[in-house]
Design an enzyme around this catalytic site. Structure first.
Site, mmCIF file in Angstrom:
data_model
loop_
_atom_site.group_PDB
_atom_site.id
_atom_site.type_symbol
_atom_site.label_atom_id
_atom_site.label_comp_id
_atom_site.label_asym_id
_atom_site.label_seq_id
_atom_site.Cartn_x
_atom_site.Cartn_y
_atom_site.Cartn_z
ATOM 1 N N ARG A 267 0.856 -1.174 0.000
ATOM 2 C CA ARG A 267 0.000 0.000 0.000
ATOM 3 C C ARG A 267 0.901 1.236 0.000
ATOM 4 O O ARG A 267 2.024 1.191 0.505
ATOM 5 C CB ARG A 267 -0.869 0.012 1.263
ATOM 6 C CG ARG A 267 -1.891 1.122 1.253
ATOM 7 C CD ARG A 267 -2.520 1.379 2.632
ATOM 8 N NE ARG A 267 -3.437 2.524 2.516
ATOM 9 C CZ ARG A 267 -3.944 3.183 3.533
ATOM 10 N NH1 ARG A 267 -3.647 2.826 4.770
ATOM 11 N NH2 ARG A 267 -4.748 4.206 3.343
ATOM 12 N N HIS A 268 0.394 2.345 -0.542
ATOM 13 C CA HIS A 268 1.161 3.598 -0.532
ATOM 14 C C HIS A 268 1.395 4.080 0.897
ATOM 15 O O HIS A 268 0.835 3.522 1.841
ATOM 16 C CB HIS A 268 0.393 4.667 -1.313
ATOM 17 C CG HIS A 268 -0.985 4.881 -0.765
ATOM 18 N ND1 HIS A 268 -1.228 5.600 0.373
ATOM 19 C CD2 HIS A 268 -2.189 4.411 -1.170
ATOM 20 C CE1 HIS A 268 -2.518 5.595 0.642
ATOM 21 N NE2 HIS A 268 -3.135 4.866 -0.277
ATOM 22 N N ARG B 185 -0.788 9.731 3.514
ATOM 23 C CA ARG B 185 -1.364 10.656 2.538
ATOM 24 C C ARG B 185 -2.286 11.652 3.229
ATOM 25 O O ARG B 185 -2.656 11.472 4.384
ATOM 26 C CB ARG B 185 -2.142 9.891 1.477
ATOM 27 C CG ARG B 185 -3.351 9.120 2.023
ATOM 28 C CD ARG B 185 -4.350 8.805 0.931
ATOM 29 N NE ARG B 185 -5.316 7.789 1.279
ATOM 30 C CZ ARG B 185 -6.469 8.025 1.919
ATOM 31 N NH1 ARG B 185 -6.758 9.224 2.338
ATOM 32 N NH2 ARG B 185 -7.311 7.034 2.167
ATOM 33 N N ARG C 21 -0.273 9.076 -5.638
ATOM 34 C CA ARG C 21 0.337 8.644 -4.375
ATOM 35 C C ARG C 21 0.977 7.261 -4.456
ATOM 36 O O ARG C 21 1.977 7.002 -3.790
ATOM 37 C CB ARG C 21 -0.677 8.699 -3.226
ATOM 38 C CG ARG C 21 -1.902 7.835 -3.390
ATOM 39 C CD ARG C 21 -2.822 7.963 -2.178
ATOM 40 N NE ARG C 21 -4.073 7.235 -2.343
ATOM 41 C CZ ARG C 21 -5.129 7.691 -2.999
ATOM 42 N NH1 ARG C 21 -5.089 8.877 -3.550
ATOM 43 N NH2 ARG C 21 -6.229 6.980 -3.089
ATOM 44 N N ASP D 283 -4.874 0.128 0.074
ATOM 45 C CA ASP D 283 -5.319 -0.732 1.164
ATOM 46 C C ASP D 283 -6.307 -1.788 0.670
ATOM 47 O O ASP D 283 -6.268 -2.946 1.077
ATOM 48 C CB ASP D 283 -5.908 0.098 2.315
ATOM 49 C CG ASP D 283 -6.854 1.191 1.849
ATOM 50 O OD1 ASP D 283 -7.156 1.238 0.626
ATOM 51 O OD2 ASP D 283 -7.296 1.995 2.689
#
Lengths: 428, 416
Positions: A44-45, A48, A113, A289
């Protein structure tokens, strides 16, 4: 004395033999250590800003956030840089210390992102060494990251339209436990709608609010009074449920997470057969996610939770005496732990892994997405059967009428006088 | 920057000049009924007034009109940097991966540096437009599918927009991530335009069989024979010559001595044929529209969009990372038919400039520049057919309406 000496000799020989055999056994044991041959990495990034704050959010003003909505923050960059360092440590012997285009393939969803996260990650994973540096003061090198527009991406973004999935999702929403859940939280949804100024009707809507509040607490912003009775609980529980729903049933898993798991299995099988071209060692996937949750659900190992920033799934392939094994590792904190597929062991033999996941791997995703629900559903209910019967009878009647009409028309055309009249007209 | 302010001044002088002449006619009517002294007085007062107006214009121009940047939109289409060959030929002395670290087709360190420098140049040109800090609303970067192109975009961005002090996220690290959006080749109808297009494929086939190309094939039969004999492979089309040329060009650029048989034909003769080869892909007006039209449509949309919302003071930079064909197709679709095969780092710069302050948005105008290689940072200004060097946005749009093609139109026309 003589006897004593010969006994000593024997003892000495025995000890030597034991020592030798022990050494041999040990070296043999070393042979028995599975060797890592490839890995699929999904994450996942990082940290943010909120994607879209709710209408009555006191922090709706963009001045509270250094970058735009839904963008990666510098904290997120650092999280991924560190994850890159961690991956480097774990796979240093696999990758021989450097980026090679033939070893590594990187893909990301087409979102700022996730793209920025994987870029930061690669800065940690593959810093250029010596001659690889193109600018003396810059310890960074460009590495290609591939993307597909989201609405065309069914593998990673999982956003390509799929009518069959939508229909199956509607069915899943009607499952008793899901219906009960939404019923149970009706009061909460009303409360949220009142205080947020946006209509909260579903588990997904509530997750959205949870996500924004969570990000604001991370930024040490004081949440408004009204959140006290609902945040973190019960909002967190609902949010956790929202990650379970998209791949709740086997049908949903097959259409949502199936394509990516299929791609991983394909890598594994080709690697084993020696047909992987180029013969890569690492595939990196940068996503969300929901992606992480859906993949874990599809593999049958999702424990209901909200996958945190930079949470990572590693699908590793090991070789031991020409047998291949799969290991699934989940890192949702500083610790990584191995997850066991139901019905398998930590090191799961590849063939067994394939057969255990067979039911959730689509054969032809595109086709299955447009397969009509009525004919594919295993339990044809009474209504659909009667609908089928009625439409069958109706089309039969229509066919009979058409045939009669056609025969009659042909008889008229065959009439010689009519034929002549037409042809004279045509000459005129 | 300098070019734009010059042109702006040039326009400002124009404007007051018109005012002057009309005021003079008015004045002369008045003077007829007055005496000589009065006449002299009026003239000097008016003269001073006019001088003041002129001065005001010049002063405003110097200040870049209320601090608004001159350039509102910059749309840059560029070719990737120096790369390794994508293919070799049978008798190639350098047909060994040991000569090409990084692998076939990979961007070389030299290429990374070229792009990094191009980024720095664009930074100096568009500093105001980009702003100190990176903003996803100001800068959009798109790339083709190819590794070397995505990497080129990355290296360019390292030079274009390094982190400002407030953006440093790792102490001592002068880099931060900026998203690059790429599209798989088979889905791309903007940059490589390799998405399936049956109508274009048919036209391309016809172009290869055209009389013009058949005649060239006959004319250079000797060259084909010479190349086939020396490369150890069949060379019988202009495309074969182009691929061979690319390989030789890269080998030479990397300091490898070319075999003797190349002496008489490389580079001139072969480049000429290679240029013919790359031009076939945009041979007819219809083909130009298919391969160059999508990017022209996109740049027009971006400029018109910005122009409409100019009250938001939105200023944007769009970067398109592509191939030699990307640059060439767009140049030819813009009407510059004679463009030769673009070199490494070639770039097209299209800029929307704000008109003189106070004269409204309708005076916004477009400027067009071309840089043929990475070795130059001196873009050549071009003027579009049917427009001046300073071309109003409206004229720019209408001059290109016949080549601009929207994605939906492209889809329909391709399958017709």
């Amino acid at each position: 004395m003589e006897v004593f000496r010969s006994t000593l000799k024997w003892v000495y020989l025995l000890v030597l033999a034991w020592g030798l055999s022990a050494t041999f056994a040990l070296s043999h044991a070393e042979d028995a250590t599975p060797e890592l041959v490839m890995v699929n990495v999904l994450f996942r990034h990082g940290d943010r800003t909120p994607v879209n704050p709710y209408p009555m959010d006191p922090y709706r003003n963009s001045s509270f956030w250094s970058t735009g909505w839904g963008q990666l923050t510098t904290v997120g960059m650092k999280q991924h840089y560190e994850l890159g360092l961690w991956l480097r440590q774990r796979y240093i012997s696999l990758l021989k210390n450097d980026y090679a285009k033939s070893d590594v393939y990187v893909q990301s969803t087409d979102v700022d992102r996730t793209l920025m996260s994987v870029e930061s990650n690669l800065a940690g994973l593959f810093p250029p060494r010596g001659s690889r540096m193109f600018e003396p003061n810059l310890k960074w090198q460009p590495i290609p990251i591939h993307t597909i527009p989201e609405h065309l991406d069914h593998v990673l973004a999982m956003k390509k339209p799929c009518p069959r999935y939508d229909a199956e999702f509607a069915l899943a929403r009607n499952l008793p436990e899901v219906k009960d859940l939404e019923k149970q939280y009706q009061g909460l949804f009303k409360y949220l709608s009142l205080h947020t100024g946006s209509e909260v009707k579903t588990i997904e809507n509530a997750e959205y609010i949870h996500s924004t509040l969570f990000i604001e607490t991370l930024k040490n912003l004081t949440l408004p009074e009204w959140t006290k009775p609902v945040y973190p609980e019960p909002l967190r529980t609902i949010a956790q449920w929202s990650f379970a729903l998209p791949a709740y049933t086997p049908e949903l898993r097959r259409l949502k997470g199936g394509p990516l798991v299929k791609e991983w299995i394909d890598h594994f099988q080709k690697k084993r057969a020696g047909t992987l071209e180029p013969d890569r060692k690492m595939y990196i996937y940068s996503a969300h996610d929901t992606t992480v949750a859906n993949i874990l659900s599809t593999l049958g190992i999702f424990e209901r939770h909200c996958p945190p920033y930079a949470s990572t799934v590693l699908a590793e392939l090991y070789r031991l005496k020409n047998t291949y094994y799969v290991s699934i590792v989940y890192k949702n904190s500083s610790e990584a732990r191995t997850l066991t597929l139901p019905g398998c062991s930590e090191l799961c033999e590849l063939d067994k892994f394939v057969s255990l996941t067979k039911s959730v791997i689509p054969e032809n995703w595109e086709k299955e997405c447009h397969y009509h629900l009525l004919f594919s559903s295993e339990d044809l209910n009474d209504l659909s059967i009667s609908a089928l019967a009625t439409s069958g009878i109706l089309s039969l009647i229509l066919l009979v009428v058409l045939i009669i009409g056609f025969v009659r028309q042909r008889q008229q055309i065959n009439d010689p006088f009519r034929y002549q009249t037409v042809s004279t007209n045509a000459d005129a | 920057m300098r070019d734009s302010s010059q042109s702006a001044e040039y326009r400002y002088h124009d404007q007051p000049a018109m005012t002057t002449s009309s005021q003079f006619t008015l004045t002369s009517n008045l003077i007829k009924h007055k005496n000589q002294r009065m006449k002299c007085f009026t003239v000097s007062v008016l003269g001073i007034a006019i001088f003041a107006i002129l001065l005001a214009y010049v002063a405003f121009a110097d200040k870049d009109g209320d601090g608004k940047p001159d350039i509102k939109v910059a749309y840059v289409i560029f070719r990737h940097g120096d790369r390794n060959p994508t293919e070799s030929y049978a008798t190639d002395p350098y047909n060994d991966i040991k000569y090409w670290p990084g692998g076939w087709g990979a961007l070389t360190n030299k290429g990374k540096l070229q792009m990094y420098k191009l980024g720095k140049y664009l930074r100096s040109r568009y500093a105001e437009l980009l702003g100190e800090t990176y903003s996803s609303e100001r800068l959009l970067v798109r790339s083709s599918y190819a590794d070397r192109v995505i990497m080129s975009a990355g290296a360019l961005l390292a030079g274009l927009q390094p982190p400002s002090t407030s953006e440093i996220w790792l102490p001592g690290f002068n880099w931060h991530p900026i998203p690059i959006h790429s599209t798989p080749r088979s889905l791309d109808q903007l940059i490589t335009v390799k998405k399936k297009c049956p109508r274009y494929d048919k036209e391309l086939k016809e172009a290869y069989q055209s009389e013009e190309i058949s005649k060239i094939n006959t004319d250079i039969a000797d060259l084909y024979r010479h190349l086939s004999a020396n490369t150890g492979q069949n060379v019988s089309t202009v495309l074969d010559v182009e691929f061979l040329f690319n390989t030789l060009e890269i080998e030479e650029a990397n300091g490898h001595k070319l075999p003797d048989w190349t002496k008489e034909i490389y580079p001139e003769k072969m480049k000429e044929i290679a240029t013919i080869s790359v031009k076939i892909f945009s041979q007819t007006p219809s083909m130009k529209r298919f391969v160059g039209g999508p990017l022209i449509n996109d740049m027009i949309e971006k400029m018109v969009e910005n122009h409409k919302h100019s009250l938001d003071q939105k200023h944007e930079v769009f970067l398109i990372a592509g191939h030699d064909m990307t640059v060439l197709n767009v140049m030819r679709a813009l009407g510059f038919d004679e463009t030769s095969k673009p070199d490494i780092g070639a770039a097209i710069l299209i800029e929307l400039h704000a008109g003189p302050p106070g004269l409204g948005e309708s005076t916004d105008f477009v400027k067009l520049f071309y840089m043929n290689s990475s070795s130059t940072t001196d873009p050549i200004q071009l003027s579009l057919n049917g427009c001046d060097e300073i071309c109003s946005l409206d004229s720019f749009v209408s001059a290109l309406s016949h080549v601009a093609i929207k994605p939906s139109e492209w889809e329909t026309e391709c399958n017709n």
